[in-house]
Design a protein around this motif. Structure first.
Motif, PDB file in Angstrom:
ATOM      1  N   GLY A 130       7.270 -48.021  21.388  1.00 59.28           N
ATOM      2  CA  GLY A 130       7.611 -47.206  20.225  1.00 59.28           C
ATOM      3  C   GLY A 130       6.766 -45.965  20.127  1.00 59.28           C
ATOM      4  N   LEU A 131       5.468 -46.097  20.388  1.00 54.19           N
ATOM      5  CA  LEU A 131       4.566 -44.953  20.265  1.00 54.19           C
ATOM      6  C   LEU A 131       4.827 -43.917  21.340  1.00 54.19           C
ATOM      7  CD1 LEU A 131       2.223 -43.596  18.825  1.00 54.19           C
ATOM      8  CD2 LEU A 131       0.667 -44.856  20.336  1.00 54.19           C
ATOM      9  N   ARG A 132       5.040 -44.363  22.575  1.00 50.41           N
ATOM     10  CA  ARG A 132       5.256 -43.364  23.628  1.00 50.41           C
ATOM     11  C   ARG A 132       6.562 -42.615  23.397  1.00 50.41           C
ATOM     12  NH1 ARG A 132      10.251 -44.920  25.904  1.00 50.41           N
ATOM     13  NH2 ARG A 132      10.037 -46.267  27.747  1.00 50.41           N
ATOM     14  N   THR A 133       7.561 -43.271  22.781  1.00 45.70           N
ATOM     15  CA  THR A 133       8.801 -42.589  22.423  1.00 45.70           C
ATOM     16  C   THR A 133       8.548 -41.560  21.325  1.00 45.70           C
ATOM     17  OG1 THR A 133      10.072 -44.562  22.992  1.00 45.70           O
ATOM     18  CG2 THR A 133      11.161 -42.930  21.599  1.00 45.70           C
ATOM     19  N   ALA A 134       7.751 -41.932  20.340  1.00 49.27           N
ATOM     20  CA  ALA A 134       7.428 -41.005  19.254  1.00 49.27           C
ATOM     21  C   ALA A 134       6.618 -39.819  19.763  1.00 49.27           C
ATOM     22  CB  ALA A 134       6.672 -41.739  18.156  1.00 49.27           C
ATOM     23  N   LEU A 135       5.732 -40.056  20.712  1.00 46.16           N
ATOM     24  CA  LEU A 135       4.959 -38.953  21.286  1.00 46.16           C
ATOM     25  C   LEU A 135       5.868 -38.005  22.066  1.00 46.16           C
ATOM     26  CD1 LEU A 135       1.772 -40.903  22.409  1.00 46.16           C
ATOM     27  CD2 LEU A 135       1.891 -39.162  20.610  1.00 46.16           C
ATOM     28  N   ALA A 136       6.860 -38.530  22.750  1.00 48.44           N
ATOM     29  CA  ALA A 136       7.837 -37.666  23.425  1.00 48.44           C
ATOM     30  C   ALA A 136       8.609 -36.838  22.402  1.00 48.44           C
ATOM     31  CB  ALA A 136       8.791 -38.504  24.267  1.00 48.44           C
ATOM     32  N   GLY A 137       8.945 -37.455  21.258  1.00 49.37           N
ATOM     33  CA  GLY A 137       9.604 -36.712  20.190  1.00 49.37           C
ATOM     34  C   GLY A 137       8.721 -35.603  19.647  1.00 49.37           C
ATOM     35  N   ARG A 138       7.436 -35.887  19.520  1.00 47.98           N
ATOM     36  CA  ARG A 138       6.480 -34.874  19.062  1.00 47.98           C
ATOM     37  C   ARG A 138       6.437 -33.699  20.038  1.00 47.98           C
ATOM     38  NH1 ARG A 138       0.119 -36.160  17.622  1.00 47.98           N
ATOM     39  NH2 ARG A 138      -0.690 -34.023  17.804  1.00 47.98           N
ATOM     40  N   ILE A 139       6.407 -34.008  21.336  1.00 46.16           N
ATOM     41  CA  ILE A 139       6.378 -32.961  22.355  1.00 46.16           C
ATOM     42  C   ILE A 139       7.646 -32.115  22.284  1.00 46.16           C
ATOM     43  CG2 ILE A 139       6.407 -32.538  24.843  1.00 46.16           C
ATOM     44  CD1 ILE A 139       4.727 -35.200  25.078  1.00 46.16           C
ATOM     45  N   ALA A 140       8.794 -32.781  22.187  1.00 49.43           N
ATOM     46  CA  ALA A 140      10.067 -32.059  22.138  1.00 49.43           C
ATOM     47  C   ALA A 140      10.143 -31.142  20.919  1.00 49.43           C
ATOM     48  CB  ALA A 140      11.221 -33.057  22.128  1.00 49.43           C
ATOM     49  N   ALA A 141       9.696 -31.626  19.769  1.00 47.26           N
ATOM     50  CA  ALA A 141       9.731 -30.802  18.558  1.00 47.26           C
ATOM     51  C   ALA A 141       8.805 -29.603  18.687  1.00 47.26           C
ATOM     52  CB  ALA A 141       9.351 -31.648  17.344  1.00 47.26           C
ATOM     53  N   ARG A 142       7.647 -29.808  19.293  1.00 54.88           N
ATOM     54  CA  ARG A 142       6.715 -28.694  19.479  1.00 54.88           C
ATOM     55  C   ARG A 142       7.319 -27.608  20.352  1.00 54.88           C
ATOM     56  NH1 ARG A 142       2.532 -30.612  22.880  1.00 54.88           N
ATOM     57  NH2 ARG A 142       3.219 -29.231  24.545  1.00 54.88           N
ATOM     58  N   LEU A 143       8.063 -28.009  21.372  1.00 51.72           N
ATOM     59  CA  LEU A 143       8.619 -27.052  22.318  1.00 51.72           C
ATOM     60  C   LEU A 143       9.930 -26.420  21.850  1.00 51.72           C
ATOM     61  CD1 LEU A 143       8.036 -29.067  25.620  1.00 51.72           C
ATOM     62  CD2 LEU A 143       6.731 -27.075  24.839  1.00 51.72           C
ATOM     63  N   LEU A 144      10.682 -27.113  20.972  1.00 49.64           N
ATOM     64  CA  LEU A 144      12.057 -26.696  20.703  1.00 49.64           C
ATOM     65  C   LEU A 144      12.390 -26.430  19.237  1.00 49.64           C
ATOM     66  CD1 LEU A 144      13.779 -29.231  23.122  1.00 49.64           C
ATOM     67  CD2 LEU A 144      13.682 -26.742  23.426  1.00 49.64           C
ATOM     68  N   ALA A 145      11.589 -26.908  18.307  1.00 50.85           N
ATOM     69  CA  ALA A 145      11.924 -26.741  16.890  1.00 50.85           C
ATOM     70  C   ALA A 145      11.850 -25.268  16.479  1.00 50.85           C
ATOM     71  CB  ALA A 145      10.983 -27.566  16.026  1.00 50.85           C
ATOM     72  N   PRO A 146      12.618 -24.877  15.464  1.00 54.78           N
ATOM     73  CA  PRO A 146      12.504 -23.504  14.949  1.00 54.78           C
ATOM     74  C   PRO A 146      11.107 -23.244  14.403  1.00 54.78           C
ATOM     75  CG  PRO A 146      13.834 -24.867  13.491  1.00 54.78           C
ATOM     76  CD  PRO A 146      13.603 -25.667  14.721  1.00 54.78           C
TER      77      PRO A 146
END
Length: 315
Positions: free
Chosen positions: A109-125
């Motif tokens: 669960g945590l490694r999935t959430a960390l991937a989500g954190r990375i994706a948001a940092r790179l792609l969020a407005p």
């Protein structure tokens, strides 16, 4: 072989170290420096459950990891968690088992959430005015915790099928400092939020293209096995940037696979997260783009988070 339980693992894991290791793992994976055998997947339809077995070795690492992860989605009605699992860390020089991490699915669960954190940092407005969350389980909580640590937005719009669990999720979010709005439908989440995270095991689309505003970023993590789907294929086709954790996996299942099969998108439109982290891919270039991160979960994440926590446990 050493055996560590969830409490020991949680007490020793360093989030910043885990984040850095997972970023390195994604870059190595895209560079072809990781062995990732095919995923073994089980489906238990009558029990509304599934299980996957994933394994990986990063070139140069002293260890490799085999992970078993289960999701049985009626378990809350039995007083049990939906997710469980364990990780086995072995020596890459001798093959000897070094440690059994009985994490009860927490590391997955945590490694999935960390991937989500990375994706948001790179792609969020640049300015996130509201975070939208589909789902109210453990992954929804972990994703929100990681966004809390990395994004200043404190407005949350949440939807889930179970109202009792959704209310509990709202209470949790408020303890983190979020102003929470409970949405009666996913459409209202899309109307209110420009960073949406999808965390459910749905097998039918929850978000439709016509609901999503220009400029929205979507991180989809629920479709981690064949048959699961949270996004309308038209929404996938509409996205200006399509980022996946694994070109191979996401071509076979996950959100982009359906759009590929329907001929709505081409493989050339997909970029791996590792390419963005390495600076060889292109992320969001303006705030009107719709961006999508399709995260099916790659075994390199398990190998990286397991090696880091084992090093900490061995002190």
């Amino acid at each position: 072989m050493k055996v560590f339980d969830r409490q020991q693992i949680m007490a020793h894991l360093d989030i910043d170290d885990a984040l850095a290791r997972i970023e390195h793992g994604f870059i190595a994976y895209t560079a072809g420096q990781v062995q990732v055998p095919p995923v073994q997947a089980f489906a238990f339809v009558q029990a509304n459950g599934d299980c996957c077995i994933k394994s990986a070795h990063v070139e140069g690492s002293d260890t490799f990891t085999v992970k078993v992860s289960t999701g049985f989605y009626d378990n809350p009605g039995l007083g049990l968690p939906s997710n469980d699992g364990l990780m086995l860390v072995l020596c890459a020089r001798t093959g000897r088992p070094l440690a059994l991490l009985q994490d009860e699915g927490w590391l997955t669960g945590l490694r999935t959430a960390l991937a989500g954190r990375i994706a948001a940092r790179l792609l969020a407005p640049r300015e996130v005015h509201a975070i939208g969350m589909l789902g109210s389980g453990t992954q929804a909580r972990l994703q929100l915790e990681q966004l809390h640590a990395s994004n200043p937005c404190r407005n949350l719009v949440a939807w889930a099928r179970g109202q009792d669990q959704l209310q509990g999720y709202a209470d949790f979010a408020r303890t983190l400092g979020y102003a929470v709005q409970l949405a009666p439908t996913p459409e209202q989440v899309a109307d209110a939020a420009n960073l949406i995270v999808c965390t459910t095991p749905s097998r039918v689309p929850l978000l439709r293209s016509e609901w999503v505003r220009p400029g929205t970023h979507i991180t989809a993590v629920g479709a981690d096995a064949p048959g699961k789907q949270e996004l309308d294929v038209a929404l996938v086709a509409r996205a200006d940037r399509l980022v996946v954790d694994s070109l191979d996996q996401c071509s076979r299942y996950g959100e982009v696979s359906g759009a590929l099969a329907a001929g709505l998108i081409q493989h050339e439109q997909l970029q791996e997260l590792g390419a963005l982290l390495a600076g060889t891919g292109q992320g969001r270039t303006h705030d009107q783009q719709i961006t999508l991160a399709d995260l099916t979960g790659v075994a390199v994440q398990d190998a990286q988070i397991a090696s880091g926590v084992l090093a900490a446990l061995n002190g």
